[in-house]
Scaffold this motif. Sequence first.
Motif, PDB file in Angstrom:
ATOM      1  N   VAL A 122       0.821  -1.218   0.000  1.00  0.00           N
ATOM      2  CA  VAL A 122       0.000   0.000   0.000  1.00  0.00           C
ATOM      3  C   VAL A 122       0.855   1.269   0.000  1.00  0.00           C
ATOM      4  O   VAL A 122       0.748   2.100  -0.904  1.00  0.00           O
ATOM      5  N   ILE A 123       1.708   1.429   1.020  1.00  0.00           N
ATOM      6  CA  ILE A 123       2.387   2.716   1.201  1.00  0.00           C
ATOM      7  C   ILE A 123       3.382   2.991   0.087  1.00  0.00           C
ATOM      8  O   ILE A 123       3.316   4.024  -0.591  1.00  0.00           O
ATOM      9  N   LYS A 124       4.320   2.081  -0.115  1.00  0.00           N
ATOM     10  CA  LYS A 124       5.358   2.318  -1.122  1.00  0.00           C
ATOM     11  C   LYS A 124       4.773   2.436  -2.531  1.00  0.00           C
ATOM     12  O   LYS A 124       5.149   3.366  -3.276  1.00  0.00           O
ATOM     13  N   PRO A 125       3.841   1.532  -2.950  1.00  0.00           N
ATOM     14  CA  PRO A 125       3.267   1.710  -4.291  1.00  0.00           C
ATOM     15  C   PRO A 125       2.524   3.036  -4.453  1.00  0.00           C
ATOM     16  O   PRO A 125       2.581   3.645  -5.519  1.00  0.00           O
ATOM     17  N   SER A 126       1.849   3.490  -3.391  1.00  0.00           N
ATOM     18  CA  SER A 126       1.125   4.760  -3.474  1.00  0.00           C
ATOM     19  C   SER A 126       2.088   5.924  -3.605  1.00  0.00           C
ATOM     20  O   SER A 126       1.881   6.827  -4.426  1.00  0.00           O
ATOM     21  N   VAL A 127       3.147   5.915  -2.801  1.00  0.00           N
ATOM     22  CA  VAL A 127       4.148   6.982  -2.889  1.00  0.00           C
ATOM     23  C   VAL A 127       4.818   6.970  -4.254  1.00  0.00           C
ATOM     24  O   VAL A 127       5.011   8.014  -4.887  1.00  0.00           O
ATOM     25  N   ASP A 128       5.155   5.780  -4.740  1.00  0.00           N
ATOM     26  CA  ASP A 128       5.804   5.677  -6.055  1.00  0.00           C
ATOM     27  C   ASP A 128       4.895   6.220  -7.154  1.00  0.00           C
ATOM     28  O   ASP A 128       5.354   6.937  -8.063  1.00  0.00           O
ATOM     29  N   GLU A 129       3.599   5.873  -7.088  1.00  0.00           N
ATOM     30  CA  GLU A 129       2.680   6.351  -8.125  1.00  0.00           C
ATOM     31  C   GLU A 129       2.503   7.870  -8.040  1.00  0.00           C
ATOM     32  O   GLU A 129       2.476   8.555  -9.071  1.00  0.00           O
ATOM     33  N   LEU A 130       2.402   8.410  -6.838  1.00  0.00           N
ATOM     34  CA  LEU A 130       2.270   9.860  -6.705  1.00  0.00           C
ATOM     35  C   LEU A 130       3.516  10.576  -7.206  1.00  0.00           C
ATOM     36  O   LEU A 130       3.417  11.630  -7.854  1.00  0.00           O
TER      37      LEU A 130
END
Length: 225
Positions: A181-189
């Motif tokens: 959740v956290i890392k993929p969301s940060v990467d996408e943002l």
Amino acid sequence: MNNLSVTKSNELVDASYKLNVQAQKLVLACLGKVDPRREIPKEITITALEFSELMGIPNAHRELYLAADSLFGSSIKIRDGNDDIEVHWIQKKSKKIKGSGSVTITWSDDVLKYISCLQSRFTSYKLRHIAELQSSHSIRLYELLMKFNSTGERIIYLDDFKSALGLSDKYPLFKILNRDVIKPSVDELNQRSDLTIKYETIKKGRSVAALSFEFKQNKQMKLDV
């Protein structure tokens, strides 16, 4: 590229709910069409063409109808002062107007106070900055950060973060939450929004208790090439 803005009360930004990405985009597209400083209409209609242009969604007719169906019955848990309340996004099932490829949604009376006649304690951002996001988690993280856009920093307790994303009963292990959740969301943002984000964990003993985010807005929105 559209220049519409989305505005929500801070209570709604920090609320607990889980919508799929298309239902989230339907809510945001509808909010982008109204003036939150005034009393907004209880009903709002959006066409598949608008949905496609605002959010870059192909096959928008199908996605619009699915998003409207998903929105019906979905609820929001909100901390309002000292009270915890649960409200619904819409009052009744959305009306589909297939001839014109549109849907009409009816906001619930309860949710209107968090999106209408807003004079203070609200968060605003440009709709185009989340249009390319493919994850509902990424959209929610974007909102949580933009509430603190004036400082570019936010510390959020892990339990509050999970609650905001509708994940309170999931991901008991932080390493899995971080991986999925956290890392993929940060990467996408970092890749698809106007934000550049860094984050680190804050521990209490050996356990992660909170997340510390630092972020800044880029003047030119980043997009895939």
